[in-house]
Write an enzyme that holds these catalytic residues in place. Structure first.
Site, PDB file in Angstrom:
ATOM      1  N   HIS A   1      17.896   3.280  12.854  1.00  0.00           N
ATOM      2  CA  HIS A   1      17.368   3.166  11.486  1.00  0.00           C
ATOM      3  C   HIS A   1      16.017   3.898  11.354  1.00  0.00           C
ATOM      4  CE1 HIS A   1      17.420   0.493   7.653  1.00  0.00           C
ATOM      5  NE2 HIS A   1      16.781   1.631   7.419  1.00  0.00           N
TER       6      HIS A   1
ATOM      7  N   ARG B   1      23.014   1.549   4.070  1.00  0.00           N
ATOM      8  CA  ARG B   1      22.937   0.244   4.739  1.00  0.00           C
ATOM      9  C   ARG B   1      24.250   0.061   5.495  1.00  0.00           C
ATOM     10  NH1 ARG B   1      18.262   0.438   4.112  1.00  0.00           N
ATOM     11  NH2 ARG B   1      16.892  -1.003   3.005  1.00  0.00           N
TER      12      ARG B   1
ATOM     13  N   GLU C   1      21.343  -5.225  12.653  1.00  0.00           N
ATOM     14  CA  GLU C   1      20.241  -4.454  13.243  1.00  0.00           C
ATOM     15  C   GLU C   1      19.200  -5.397  13.817  1.00  0.00           C
ATOM     16  OE1 GLU C   1      18.720  -1.618  10.404  1.00  0.00           O
ATOM     17  OE2 GLU C   1      20.713  -0.784  10.042  1.00  0.00           O
TER      18      GLU C   1
HETATM   19  C1  8YV Z   1      12.761   1.206   6.144  1.00  0.00           C
HETATM   20  C2  8YV Z   1      14.633   1.651   4.524  1.00  0.00           C
HETATM   21  O1  8YV Z   1      12.755   1.698   7.398  1.00  0.00           O
HETATM   22  O2  8YV Z   1      13.122   1.911   2.747  1.00  0.00           O
HETATM   23  C3  8YV Z   1      14.194   1.459   3.114  1.00  0.00           C
HETATM   24  O3  8YV Z   1      14.957   0.837   2.359  1.00  0.00           O
HETATM   25  O4  8YV Z   1      15.732   1.430   4.866  1.00  0.00           O
HETATM   26  C4  8YV Z   1      13.685   2.171   5.492  1.00  0.00           C
HETATM   27  O5  8YV Z   1      12.945   3.215   4.978  1.00  0.00           O
HETATM   28  C5  8YV Z   1      13.102  -0.207   6.383  1.00  0.00           C
HETATM   29  O6  8YV Z   1      13.394  -0.883   5.234  1.00  0.00           O
HETATM   30  C6  8YV Z   1      11.987  -0.928   7.144  1.00  0.00           C
HETATM   31  O7  8YV Z   1      10.744  -0.648   6.567  1.00  0.00           O
END
Ligand code: 8YV
Length: 326
Positions: free
Chosen positions: A285, A237, A266
């Site tokens: 991302h 993150r 983001e």
């Molecule tokens: C997703 C992510 O793209 O799963 C997670 O925690 O960071 C990513 O795989 C994001 O959360 C949006 O779906």
């Protein structure tokens, strides 16, 4: 009467049909924020939510008195108030496992792309600048045989390390709250205090979840501890890193390069200098963003929600304490 759910994530037709078979489904496409008035109105009668990337606040929960379960289409759940959900008896379900390998691929992609300067040199070719043989000013650095420092050694961290150790003959160091004896055996990984890892690693790769303890874990002091030849990769993150300190480290040439899939804010602000450094590879991302994996994540979320709202134990439950078997 069927329970009511709000679906604001990307689900395919089969998945929506599966949900519609069990519940009354209201879909919200392109929901930018939870402030959407229709969404807020619908919350008043919702038993379940399924989606991703929305920040759910306690105030929002006040508007959802019937809520029983949330199925997030993500493994990370830093955008949910877990304690608050638990106190209210709302189950929070996530999607671990199905995205581990794809996200580790993204980590390795960033290591390779930054070390070998793949994007920068591809752009150079595209511009028509490849007019003569390459000089040392275009050389990258090796990945194989180097030391990989993993900050966080959970499922995704281990999968990145496995690629490094088994595929690229890398020495693996890790810093993690608990020791991982099985991975030490499997990969020859060695546990280090964070500072020692930062000083030794050629590649520093962050995979810790965002929590109050890990927010800004990597800042000015940590970049100063890294080797000037170190390559920094973040697939966790953005807020785990003090972004201003990262920008300064890049400006001052304190590290060699950075591969970033995540950012403090983001989508990344068009004002951010980060994508403009030649030695930065910035991705939007895409950690888990493949057709196969996003479909599997959405399916896991659907399965979780159906189980949770039927009173059965969901496959992946974040807040065990909220679970009250019938
Ligand atoms: C997703 C992510 O793209 O799963 C997670 O925690 O960071 C990513 O795989 C994001 O959360 C949006 O779906």
């Amino acid at each position: 009467m069927k329970k009511r759910i709000l679906a604001y994530g990307r689900l395919n037709e089969d998945q929506l049909a599966q949900l519609a078979h069990e519940f009354e489904v209201q879909t919200f496409s392109n929901l930018a924020s939870a402030d959407d008035p229709d969404f807020r109105t619908a919350l008043a009668h919702a038993h379940g939510l399924i989606g991703a990337s929305l920040t759910i606040t306690p105030e929002l929960l006040d508007e959802a008195p019937e809520l029983e379960a949330i199925a997030t289409i993500s493994v990370g759940y830093d955008n949910y108030p877990v304690e608050e959900l638990t106190q209210r008896g709302v189950l929070l379900c996530n999607t671990p496992d199905v995205l581990t390998e794809t996200t580790a691929d993204t980590g390795f992609l960033l290591m390779m792309a930054t070390a070998r300067r793949a994007i920068e040199l591809a752009e150079w070719v595209k511009r028509g600048d490849w007019q003569a043989g390459l000089g040392a000013e275009h050389f990258g650095s090796d990945v194989h045989g180097k030391t990989l420092g993993m900050i966080g050694f959970g499922r995704i961290g281990a999968a990145v390390a496995r690629r490094g150790a088994l595929g690229f003959d890398m020495r693996v160091l890790y810093s993690n709250a608990s020791p991982k004896p099985e991975l030490e055996k499997e990969l020859g990984a060695e546990r280090r205090e964070l500072d020692a890892l930062l000083a030794e690693a050629d590649f520093v790769c962050v995979t810790v979840p965002l929590t109050p303890e890990t927010e800004h874990l990597i800042g000015e002091r940590e970049f100063a501890l890294m080797k000037p030849s170190a390559i920094f990769v973040n697939i966790a993150r953005g807020k785990v890193v003090h972004e201003a300190a990262l920008i300064e480290a890049l400006e001052m040439g304190r590290i060699r390069a950075a591969g970033l899939d995540v950012f403090e804010q983001e989508p990344l602000s068009p004002e951010s200098p980060l994508p403009h450094f030649a030695n930065v590879v910035a991705l939007p991302h895409i950690g888990s963003a493949t057709h196969e994996t996003r479909t599997a994540m959405a399916q896991r979320a659907v399965d979780n929600l159906i189980l949770a709202l039927k009173g059965e134990r969901p496959i992946s439950l974040v807040n065990e304490a909220a679970w009250k078997p019938a």
